[in-house]
Design an enzyme around this catalytic site. Structure first.
Site: not given
Length: 226
Positions: A12, A37, A39, A41, A70, A72, A141, A179
């Site tokens: 990540s 990966h 992330d 957010m 991913h 979020m 998660m 993760d």
């Protein structure tokens, strides 16, 4: 006995040095990373703000392995096309963020991406039973989402086992990703429980030798499935 015989590592970039991002990503790719990966957010769904689709587009200019994004974020359905155009290969949304999860997963497929669903620590795996035919990936998660470097939640092992049972009952080739708090010490239990795709951020990029750190995680995981 463990449930899987293949193991996939997804470093990540949340923990990477952004001033050395290309160098560090190329290093993990050259040394065996299977996915990168990302992330995403939004400071709303989770209490942190990170990357957007422009980061995926930037990575896609030099990364040849799949990009595992991913989301979020709240209202992820509004951004599906943007992430497809940026070059995302697997787009994962949160069950908790989607009012119409089935429709969102269909939209991801219609844009040419594989579709994943992530579950927070307090969300029951059985919420995925009615969308299992739309899934290419389930992401459990193993920490509460929002920050890198958190402590692994051990109850997550039960959820991974339940998700593996659900996948096997479906007869479909669905990746089971874990993760949060994944490192050389926790990875064996996660793999034995049924995960076959491992996200690691600080356990790789916060180390002085990031290649060795990634290889230590892979080795510990592979030893657990022999």
């Amino acid at each position: 006995m463990p449930h899987t015989r293949e193991l996939f590592i997804a470093p990540s970039i949340l923990s990477a040095d952004l001033l050395k991002l290309e160098e560090q990503v190329n290093l993990v790719v050259k040394n065996g990373a299977d996915y990168i990966h990302v992330d995403v957010m939004d400071g709303h769904f989770v209490p942190n703000l990170t990357f957007g689709h422009n980061m995926v587009a930037a990575l896609k200019r030099f990364v040849k392995i799949p990009i595992d994004t991913h989301l979020m974020i709240s209202n992820p359905e509004q951004y599906i096309e943007a992430y497809a155009e940026a070059g995302t290969d697997i787009l994962t949304v949160h069950q908790e963020a989607c009012t119409h999860l089935h429709r969102t997963l269909q939209a991801i497929h219609q844009c040419g991406m594989k579709a994943g669903v992530s579950l927070n620590p307090a969300t029951n795996v059985n919420t995925l039973e009615d969308v299992i035919d739309e899934l290419d990936l389930i992401l459990i998660m193993t920490v509460n989402p929002g920050f890198s470097g958190q402590t692994f939640i051990r109850h997550s092992l039960d959820k991974i086992r339940t998700a593996r049972t659900l996948i096997e009952a479906s007869g479909r080739n669905i990746r089971l990703e874990a993760d949060g708090g994944i490192n050389a010490e926790t990875v064996a239990e996660v793999v034995v429980a049924g995960a076959d795709m491992l996200v690691a951020g600080s356990a790789i990029f916060d180390k002085q030798d990031i290649v060795q750190a990634m290889q230590n995680i892979r080795m510990a995981g592979e030893n657990a499935i022999q």
